[in-house]
Design an enzyme around this catalytic site. Structure first.
Site, PDB file in Angstrom:
ATOM      1  N   ASP A 180       0.892  -1.283  -0.047  1.00 22.27           N
ATOM      2  CA  ASP A 180      -0.013   0.072  -0.038  1.00 22.27           C
ATOM      3  C   ASP A 180       0.899   1.189   0.051  1.00 22.27           C
ATOM      4  O   ASP A 180       1.426   1.341  -0.808  1.00 22.27           O
ATOM      5  CB  ASP A 180      -1.046  -0.066   1.276  1.00 22.27           C
ATOM      6  CG  ASP A 180      -2.062   0.860   1.394  1.00 22.27           C
ATOM      7  OD1 ASP A 180      -2.512   1.236  -0.036  1.00 22.27           O
ATOM      8  OD2 ASP A 180      -2.299   1.394   2.519  1.00 22.27           O
TER       9      ASP A 180
ATOM     10  N   ASP B 226      -7.676  -8.878   5.820  1.00 22.55           N
ATOM     11  CA  ASP B 226      -8.659  -8.692   6.949  1.00 22.55           C
ATOM     12  C   ASP B 226      -9.264  -7.045   7.051  1.00 22.55           C
ATOM     13  O   ASP B 226      -8.572  -6.220   6.559  1.00 22.55           O
ATOM     14  CB  ASP B 226      -8.186  -9.110   8.324  1.00 22.55           C
ATOM     15  CG  ASP B 226      -7.252  -7.860   8.849  1.00 22.55           C
ATOM     16  OD1 ASP B 226      -6.343  -7.729   8.148  1.00 22.55           O
ATOM     17  OD2 ASP B 226      -7.503  -7.511   9.798  1.00 22.55           O
TER      18      ASP B 226
END
Ligand code: IMP
Ligand code: MG
Length: 178
Positions: A103, A159
Site C-alpha cells: 500500500d 482482513d
C-alpha cells in the site's frame, strides 16, 4: 462483524494468477540449488503463501515473520513493528518476501532493509496485490499478482478488524452502512 462485500477478484482469477507467479519463480530460481526460502509476512499472507508454495516445485523452505497491521483502521499508520521475528538464519539464502498487499510501501521498505542487513544471497518481494497510487516510499517489487486502485479490500488472507480473512475471493467492503 457484518458488511456487504462485492467480489473484486474471483477465486478462479486468483488461482490462475498465483499459478503464473509460481511458474515465474520456478523459472527464475531454477539454479538456486536448495537455497530458496519464502518469508511469509503474517498474518495477511498465510493463504497466498500456502497456495503459492504448493505450486513451487523447487526445493525451498518456508519461514514466518509477524509484523504490525492496521489494527481496526483502514489507513496505514506508517509505523512498522516486528511482533515476531524470523526464527531462521537467512545468510546466503535466496529469499523471497511473500506479502499480501503493498500500500504505502512502509512495511515492505522497512522489512526489506532489515533483512538486507542479514546478508541473504538475494532478496526479492512477491506481493499478491499492489496499490501503486498509495505509495509513499519507493520499493522494488519483482512479483506482483494484481494492481488495483485505492480501495480497501478483504478476503484471501486480508482482513478488516481481523475478520474476513477466510473468504476464498478478494472483495470490497461497503462501509456506507456504518
Ligand atoms: P503499507 O505499509 O502501507 O504498504 O501496508 C501494508 C499492509 O497494510 C499490508 O500488509 C496489509 O496488512 C495492510 N493493508 C493495506 N491495504 C489493505 C487493504 O486494502 N485491506 C486489508 N489490509 C490492507
Ligand atoms: Mg500484511
Amino acid at each position: 462483524m457484518h458488511h456487504a462485500i462485492d467480489v473484486m477478484i474471483s477465486q478462479q482469477q486468483i488461482e490462475a494468477r498465483v499459478n503464473a507467479l509460481a511458474a515465474q519463480i520456478n523459472h527464475d530460481y531454477q539454479h538456486a540449488g536448495s537455497g530458496l526460502m519464502l518469508v511469509c509476512l503474517l498474518k495477511g499472507s498465510f493463504i497466498f503463501l500456502a497456495d503459492l508454495c504448493r505450486q513451487i516445485y523447487l526445493p525451498h523452505q518456508v519461514e514466518f515473520m509477524t509484523v504490525s497491521s492496521y489494527g481496526a483502521n483502514t489507513k496505514s499508520s506508517g509505523q512498522v513493528h516486528i511482533i515476531q521475528d524470523l526464527l531462521a538464519n537467512i545468510k546466503n539464502r535466496h529469499v523471497i518476501i511473500v506479502e499480501d498487499i503493498i500500500d504505502t510501501g512502509h512495511t515492505l521498505s522497512y522489512i526489506k532493509n532489515l533483512l538486507e542487513q542479514r546478508q541473504p544471497a538475494s532478496l526479492e518481494i512477491c506481493t499478491l496485490i499492489d496499490k501503486p497510487s498509495r505509495r509513499e516510499i519507493e520499493v522494488a517489487v519483482k512479483y506482483i499478482g494484481f494492481s488495483i486502485r485505492d480501495q480497501f479490500i478483504v478476503g484471501y488472507g486480508l482482513d478488516y478488524n481481523q475478520f474476513y480473512r477466510h473468504l476464498p475471493y478478494i472483495g470490497i467492503v461497503r462501509f456506507e452502512a456504518e
